[in-house]
Design a protein around this motif. Structure first.
Motif, PDB file in Angstrom:
ATOM      1  N   GLY A 146       0.568  -1.113  -0.002  1.00  0.00           N
ATOM      2  CA  GLY A 146       0.160   0.492   0.074  1.00  0.00           C
ATOM      3  C   GLY A 146       0.605   1.113   0.209  1.00  0.00           C
ATOM      4  O   GLY A 146       2.004   0.902   0.261  1.00  0.00           O
ATOM      5  N   LEU A 147       0.456   2.405   0.017  1.00  0.00           N
ATOM      6  CA  LEU A 147       0.642   4.109  -0.230  1.00  0.00           C
ATOM      7  C   LEU A 147       1.501   3.727   1.470  1.00  0.00           C
ATOM      8  O   LEU A 147       3.188   3.918   1.160  1.00  0.00           O
ATOM      9  CB  LEU A 147      -0.327   4.633  -0.440  1.00  0.00           C
ATOM     10  CG  LEU A 147       0.543   6.211   0.043  1.00  0.00           C
ATOM     11  CD1 LEU A 147       0.998   6.556  -1.467  1.00  0.00           C
ATOM     12  CD2 LEU A 147      -0.653   7.285   0.066  1.00  0.00           C
ATOM     13  N   HIS A 148       1.320   3.427   2.049  1.00  0.00           N
ATOM     14  CA  HIS A 148       2.220   3.319   3.871  1.00  0.00           C
ATOM     15  C   HIS A 148       3.425   2.928   3.397  1.00  0.00           C
ATOM     16  O   HIS A 148       3.930   3.078   3.949  1.00  0.00           O
ATOM     17  CB  HIS A 148       1.388   3.196   4.924  1.00  0.00           C
ATOM     18  CG  HIS A 148       1.744   3.070   6.084  1.00  0.00           C
ATOM     19  ND1 HIS A 148       2.869   2.721   6.602  1.00  0.00           N
ATOM     20  CD2 HIS A 148       1.151   4.444   7.262  1.00  0.00           C
ATOM     21  CE1 HIS A 148       2.931   2.929   7.737  1.00  0.00           C
ATOM     22  NE2 HIS A 148       2.023   4.153   7.696  1.00  0.00           N
ATOM     23  N   GLU A 149       3.510   1.409   3.401  1.00  0.00           N
ATOM     24  CA  GLU A 149       4.247   0.701   3.045  1.00  0.00           C
ATOM     25  C   GLU A 149       5.451   1.089   2.133  1.00  0.00           C
ATOM     26  O   GLU A 149       6.649   1.183   2.270  1.00  0.00           O
ATOM     27  CB  GLU A 149       4.288  -0.823   2.961  1.00  0.00           C
ATOM     28  CG  GLU A 149       3.496  -1.654   3.764  1.00  0.00           C
ATOM     29  CD  GLU A 149       1.843  -1.404   4.219  1.00  0.00           C
ATOM     30  OE1 GLU A 149       1.213  -1.873   5.330  1.00  0.00           O
ATOM     31  OE2 GLU A 149       1.415  -0.052   3.298  1.00  0.00           O
ATOM     32  N   ASP A 150       4.949   1.363   0.750  1.00  0.00           N
ATOM     33  CA  ASP A 150       5.260   2.576  -0.047  1.00  0.00           C
ATOM     34  C   ASP A 150       6.271   3.578  -0.094  1.00  0.00           C
ATOM     35  O   ASP A 150       7.566   3.804  -0.347  1.00  0.00           O
ATOM     36  CB  ASP A 150       4.932   2.208  -1.624  1.00  0.00           C
ATOM     37  CG  ASP A 150       5.744   2.166  -2.566  1.00  0.00           C
ATOM     38  OD1 ASP A 150       6.883   1.671  -2.781  1.00  0.00           O
ATOM     39  OD2 ASP A 150       5.277   3.390  -3.091  1.00  0.00           O
ATOM     40  N   MET A 151       6.054   4.443   1.211  1.00  0.00           N
ATOM     41  CA  MET A 151       5.906   5.273   1.142  1.00  0.00           C
ATOM     42  C   MET A 151       7.764   5.596   2.102  1.00  0.00           C
ATOM     43  O   MET A 151       8.189   5.965   2.315  1.00  0.00           O
ATOM     44  CB  MET A 151       5.854   6.322   0.975  1.00  0.00           C
ATOM     45  CG  MET A 151       4.650   6.761  -0.016  1.00  0.00           C
ATOM     46  SD  MET A 151       6.390   7.365  -1.017  1.00  0.00           S
ATOM     47  CE  MET A 151       5.213   7.802  -2.667  1.00  0.00           C
ATOM     48  N   THR A 152       7.131   4.712   3.292  1.00  0.00           N
ATOM     49  CA  THR A 152       7.862   4.912   4.715  1.00  0.00           C
ATOM     50  C   THR A 152       8.838   4.231   4.327  1.00  0.00           C
ATOM     51  O   THR A 152       9.808   3.991   4.960  1.00  0.00           O
ATOM     52  CB  THR A 152       6.885   4.080   5.811  1.00  0.00           C
ATOM     53  OG1 THR A 152       6.431   2.050   5.000  1.00  0.00           O
ATOM     54  CG2 THR A 152       5.712   4.567   6.035  1.00  0.00           C
ATOM     55  N   ALA A 153       8.486   2.911   3.360  1.00  0.00           N
ATOM     56  CA  ALA A 153      10.277   2.313   2.422  1.00  0.00           C
ATOM     57  C   ALA A 153      11.575   3.718   2.229  1.00  0.00           C
ATOM     58  O   ALA A 153      12.233   2.933   2.422  1.00  0.00           O
ATOM     59  CB  ALA A 153      10.102   0.971   2.435  1.00  0.00           C
ATOM     60  N   ARG A 154      10.644   4.600   2.043  1.00  0.00           N
ATOM     61  CA  ARG A 154      11.455   5.326   1.256  1.00  0.00           C
ATOM     62  C   ARG A 154      12.159   6.830   2.724  1.00  0.00           C
ATOM     63  O   ARG A 154      12.279   7.950   2.093  1.00  0.00           O
ATOM     64  CB  ARG A 154      10.464   6.219   0.590  1.00  0.00           C
ATOM     65  CG  ARG A 154      10.749   5.439  -0.768  1.00  0.00           C
ATOM     66  CD  ARG A 154       9.660   5.727  -2.209  1.00  0.00           C
ATOM     67  NE  ARG A 154       8.693   4.904  -2.830  1.00  0.00           N
ATOM     68  CZ  ARG A 154       9.243   4.776  -4.831  1.00  0.00           C
ATOM     69  NH1 ARG A 154       9.938   5.818  -4.349  1.00  0.00           N
ATOM     70  NH2 ARG A 154       8.703   4.314  -4.694  1.00  0.00           N
ATOM     71  N   GLY A 155      11.574   6.779   3.689  1.00  0.00           N
ATOM     72  CA  GLY A 155      11.467   7.462   4.729  1.00  0.00           C
ATOM     73  C   GLY A 155      10.488   8.281   4.543  1.00  0.00           C
ATOM     74  O   GLY A 155      11.232   9.478   5.002  1.00  0.00           O
ATOM     75  N   ALA A 156       9.834   8.492   3.730  1.00  0.00           N
ATOM     76  CA  ALA A 156       8.565   9.594   4.220  1.00  0.00           C
ATOM     77  C   ALA A 156       7.318   9.532   5.092  1.00  0.00           C
ATOM     78  O   ALA A 156       7.439   8.424   5.585  1.00  0.00           O
ATOM     79  CB  ALA A 156       8.255  10.104   2.992  1.00  0.00           C
ATOM     80  N   ASP A 157       7.715  10.404   6.206  1.00  0.00           N
ATOM     81  CA  ASP A 157       6.362  10.471   6.507  1.00  0.00           C
ATOM     82  C   ASP A 157       4.261  10.074   6.389  1.00  0.00           C
ATOM     83  O   ASP A 157       4.444  11.436   5.741  1.00  0.00           O
ATOM     84  CB  ASP A 157       6.156  11.389   7.686  1.00  0.00           C
ATOM     85  CG  ASP A 157       4.930  11.574   8.906  1.00  0.00           C
ATOM     86  OD1 ASP A 157       4.784  10.253   9.026  1.00  0.00           O
ATOM     87  OD2 ASP A 157       4.726  12.513   9.197  1.00  0.00           O
ATOM     88  N   VAL A 158       3.878   9.176   6.618  1.00  0.00           N
ATOM     89  CA  VAL A 158       3.053   9.531   5.611  1.00  0.00           C
ATOM     90  C   VAL A 158       1.510   9.423   6.650  1.00  0.00           C
ATOM     91  O   VAL A 158       1.795   8.402   7.742  1.00  0.00           O
ATOM     92  CB  VAL A 158       2.449   7.986   5.027  1.00  0.00           C
ATOM     93  CG1 VAL A 158       1.251   7.512   4.658  1.00  0.00           C
ATOM     94  CG2 VAL A 158       3.392   7.638   4.451  1.00  0.00           C
TER      95      VAL A 158
END
Length: 261
Positions: free
Chosen positions: A92-104
């Motif tokens: 999901g978006l949460h997993e994809d973006m947090t893996a890049r170090g982003a805050d979701v």
């Protein structure tokens, strides 16, 4: 920086060379999204080229999402799009973006039981009117509006998420805690434009580009556990597809030229 002259003996077209010079200018000068590039007349002087060459180079950069041109104001470095792997993975978006170090984070509009519409029932393989858990969220990445998503789940699958605070949590993570996992999915992506409501929520112009992601996820027993529709900002996201030959026959068809590109 001192502009590097273009090579008039090069086999590469002048606009192609200028495009790469402008990319160097952006990188070496550390220009950030929103920074203004030299005007067309100034570029003509800097690189000793015609305005036609400048406009061809800028058109390519705009098409690739590197710059944005505003009539009467000039050419600006565009915010860089983030490649999302949501089409070819079950993340999901949460997993994809947090893996890049982003805050979701999420703003939750609906988190309740409703009756399934015909579209939702068809996607989930249930009868119209059956109870489903619906979760509608405006998703933010590093504080910026990113996507507007609505997820529908059969009551048995989604009931564990009804009382959970999803402002900073992954819905997939919540389902996994209840032993519910998607092992297969069918996803599609298409382009659309923002209506007034979506434009306001996603902070884009009315009629601005959006990418629509639709997905149905299935568990190991081939039961549909979720159906979602997500509208992503077209100026921030692009979806990546990974392609491979399905089997030897497909590879042979491609090799012989029978299959299209």
């Amino acid at each position: 920086m001192t502009p590097r002259a273009l090579d008039r003996q090069s086999p590469h077209p002048m606009y192609h060379q200028l495009k790469h010079r402008l990319l160097e200018l952006i990188e070496e000068d550390g220009l950030a999204p929103g920074d203004l590039l030299p005007g067309e007349h100034r570029m003509c002087e800097m690189y000793d080229v015609s305005r036609t060459v400048v406009r061809q180079a800028l058109a390519q950069l705009e098409h690739e999402g590197v710059v944005s041109r505003v009539r009467g104001k000039g050419t600006f470095v565009a915010p860089q799009k983030v490649a999302e792997a949501l089409v070819h993975t079950l993340h999901g978006l949460h997993e994809d973006m947090t893996a890049r170090g982003a805050d979701v984070t999420s703003r939750v509009f609906r988190q309740r039981i409703e009756s399934a519409s015909d579209e939702v029932a068809d996607a989930l393989g249930i009868a119209p009117g059956e109870p489903v858990v619906v979760i509608e969220r405006l998703r933010f990445v590093d504080g910026e509006p990113w996507s507007l998503s609505t997820t529908w789940m059969p009551e048995w699958a989604g009931e564990s998420a009804l009382a959970v605070d999803l402002r900073r949590r992954s819905l997939y993570g919540v389902l996994a805690e209840s032993g519910i996992h998607a092992v297969r999915g069918v996803r599609s992506a298409e382009a659309t434009v923002a209506d007034p409501e979506k434009a306001k929520l996603l902070d884009v112009a009315v009629g601005g580009p959006l990418l629509v992601l639709r997905s149905v996820g299935f568990d190991e027993d081939e039961r549909a556990i979720e159906f979602f529709v997500a509208y992503h900002r077209g100026d921030r996201s692009r979806f990546e597809f990974q392609l491979r030959a399905a089997d030897e026959s497909v590879a042979k068809l491609r090799h012989t030229g029978v299959e299209g590109d």
